[in-house]
Design a protein around this motif. Structure first.
Motif, PDB file in Angstrom:
ATOM      1  N   ALA A 183       0.775  -1.233  -0.132  1.00 26.97           N
ATOM      2  CA  ALA A 183      -0.043  -0.169  -0.057  1.00 26.97           C
ATOM      3  C   ALA A 183       0.899   1.315   0.002  1.00 26.97           C
ATOM      4  O   ALA A 183       0.535   2.229  -0.708  1.00 26.97           O
ATOM      5  N   ALA A 184       1.866   1.354   0.787  1.00 23.02           N
ATOM      6  CA  ALA A 184       2.961   2.470   0.912  1.00 23.02           C
ATOM      7  C   ALA A 184       3.595   2.826  -0.514  1.00 23.02           C
ATOM      8  O   ALA A 184       3.713   3.705  -1.102  1.00 23.02           O
ATOM      9  N   ILE A 185       3.776   1.668  -1.215  1.00 23.13           N
ATOM     10  CA  ILE A 185       4.568   1.792  -2.513  1.00 23.13           C
ATOM     11  C   ILE A 185       3.469   2.114  -3.593  1.00 23.13           C
ATOM     12  O   ILE A 185       3.891   3.197  -4.213  1.00 23.13           O
ATOM     13  N   PHE A 186       2.407   1.721  -3.383  1.00 21.92           N
ATOM     14  CA  PHE A 186       1.286   2.128  -4.355  1.00 21.92           C
ATOM     15  C   PHE A 186       1.243   3.300  -4.483  1.00 21.92           C
ATOM     16  O   PHE A 186       0.903   4.337  -5.219  1.00 21.92           O
ATOM     17  N   SER A 187       0.870   3.988  -3.074  1.00 20.32           N
ATOM     18  CA  SER A 187       0.539   5.314  -2.618  1.00 20.32           C
ATOM     19  C   SER A 187       1.584   6.304  -3.318  1.00 20.32           C
ATOM     20  O   SER A 187       1.398   7.386  -3.745  1.00 20.32           O
ATOM     21  N   ILE A 188       2.819   5.804  -3.116  1.00 19.01           N
ATOM     22  CA  ILE A 188       3.943   6.704  -3.453  1.00 19.01           C
ATOM     23  C   ILE A 188       4.098   6.806  -4.923  1.00 19.01           C
ATOM     24  O   ILE A 188       4.432   8.043  -5.496  1.00 19.01           O
ATOM     25  N   VAL A 189       4.149   5.659  -5.576  1.00 22.19           N
ATOM     26  CA  VAL A 189       4.154   5.526  -6.801  1.00 22.19           C
ATOM     27  C   VAL A 189       3.021   6.316  -7.664  1.00 22.19           C
ATOM     28  O   VAL A 189       3.044   7.092  -8.602  1.00 22.19           O
ATOM     29  N   GLU A 190       1.682   6.553  -6.959  1.00 17.08           N
ATOM     30  CA  GLU A 190       0.621   7.482  -7.805  1.00 17.08           C
ATOM     31  C   GLU A 190       0.943   8.643  -7.644  1.00 17.08           C
ATOM     32  O   GLU A 190       0.640   9.690  -8.166  1.00 17.08           O
ATOM     33  N   GLU A 191       1.596   9.223  -6.166  1.00 16.95           N
ATOM     34  CA  GLU A 191       1.718  10.618  -6.043  1.00 16.95           C
ATOM     35  C   GLU A 191       2.905  10.996  -7.059  1.00 16.95           C
ATOM     36  O   GLU A 191       2.831  11.969  -7.513  1.00 16.95           O
ATOM     37  N   ILE A 192       3.948  10.350  -7.089  1.00 15.37           N
ATOM     38  CA  ILE A 192       4.940  10.625  -8.060  1.00 15.37           C
ATOM     39  C   ILE A 192       4.399  10.679  -9.514  1.00 15.37           C
ATOM     40  O   ILE A 192       4.870  11.633 -10.203  1.00 15.37           O
ATOM     41  N   LYS A 193       3.469   9.953 -10.007  1.00 19.73           N
ATOM     42  CA  LYS A 193       3.014   9.867 -11.352  1.00 19.73           C
ATOM     43  C   LYS A 193       2.220  11.165 -11.563  1.00 19.73           C
ATOM     44  O   LYS A 193       2.233  11.781 -12.602  1.00 19.73           O
ATOM     45  N   LYS A 194       1.651  11.577 -10.293  1.00 20.21           N
ATOM     46  CA  LYS A 194       0.480  12.666 -10.434  1.00 20.21           C
ATOM     47  C   LYS A 194       1.197  13.998 -10.510  1.00 20.21           C
ATOM     48  O   LYS A 194       0.671  14.887 -11.131  1.00 20.21           O
ATOM     49  N   HIS A 195       2.171  14.163 -10.139  1.00 21.28           N
ATOM     50  CA  HIS A 195       3.038  15.585  -9.797  1.00 21.28           C
ATOM     51  C   HIS A 195       4.327  15.707 -10.484  1.00 21.28           C
ATOM     52  O   HIS A 195       5.028  14.499 -10.519  1.00 21.28           O
ATOM     53  N   ASP A 196       4.737  16.934 -10.711  1.00 19.82           N
ATOM     54  CA  ASP A 196       6.186  17.205 -11.159  1.00 19.82           C
ATOM     55  C   ASP A 196       7.132  17.062  -9.854  1.00 19.82           C
ATOM     56  O   ASP A 196       6.972  17.950  -8.867  1.00 19.82           O
ATOM     57  N   THR A 197       7.316  15.923  -9.610  1.00 15.90           N
ATOM     58  CA  THR A 197       8.180  15.675  -8.106  1.00 15.90           C
ATOM     59  C   THR A 197       9.723  15.806  -8.526  1.00 15.90           C
ATOM     60  O   THR A 197      10.289  15.396  -9.571  1.00 15.90           O
TER      61      THR A 197
END
Length: 127
Positions: A97-111
């Motif tokens: 779940a932590a990995i899923f959350s982080i991957v989604e966040e990185i995909k969504k924003h200019d990180t």
């Protein structure tokens, strides 16, 4: 819980339905940076008019749920005083779940590279 449907797709088990907002916890690995008040107000106005169009992602944790993705949608739904939100409930470990959350966040924003490195460091230290 209203209208839960069990679905299985490849190796990921999940259910689709609605969950009471009061049973959803925002957990530490939910990476979303501070949400701008103006964006939250705009989204809450849209939700008041159209409802929550994209379900939040959750993980079952006992008799409660942990938010994986959809922090802004959840907060905006709370502003609208909704009692439930549409959701996808995944059967997955805390690590996944932590990995899923982080991957989604990185995909969504200019990180930035540094933000990504910080997130990876957190993952390594926790798991």
């Amino acid at each position: 819980m209203a209208g839960i449907i069990n679905l299985t797709r490849e190796k990921t088990n999940y259910m689709i339905g609605e969950v009471e907002i009061s049973k959803i916890d925002i957990i530490p690995y939910q990476q979303s940076k501070d949400i701008k008040e103006s964006e939250l107000i705009q989204l809450s106005e849209s939700i008041a008019e159209n409802g929550v169009l994209k379900p939040v992602s959750l993980r079952r944790c006992g008799d409660r749920y942990e938010l994986i993705t959809g922090k802004k949608r959840l907060k905006a739904a709370m502003m609208c005083e909704l009692l439930t939100v549409p959701c996808v409930i995944y059967e997955m470990s805390e690590r996944d779940a932590a990995i899923f959350s982080i991957v989604e966040e990185i995909k969504k924003h200019d990180t930035s590279f540094f933000d990504e490195a910080e997130v990876i460091e957190k993952l390594i230290s926790c798991y």
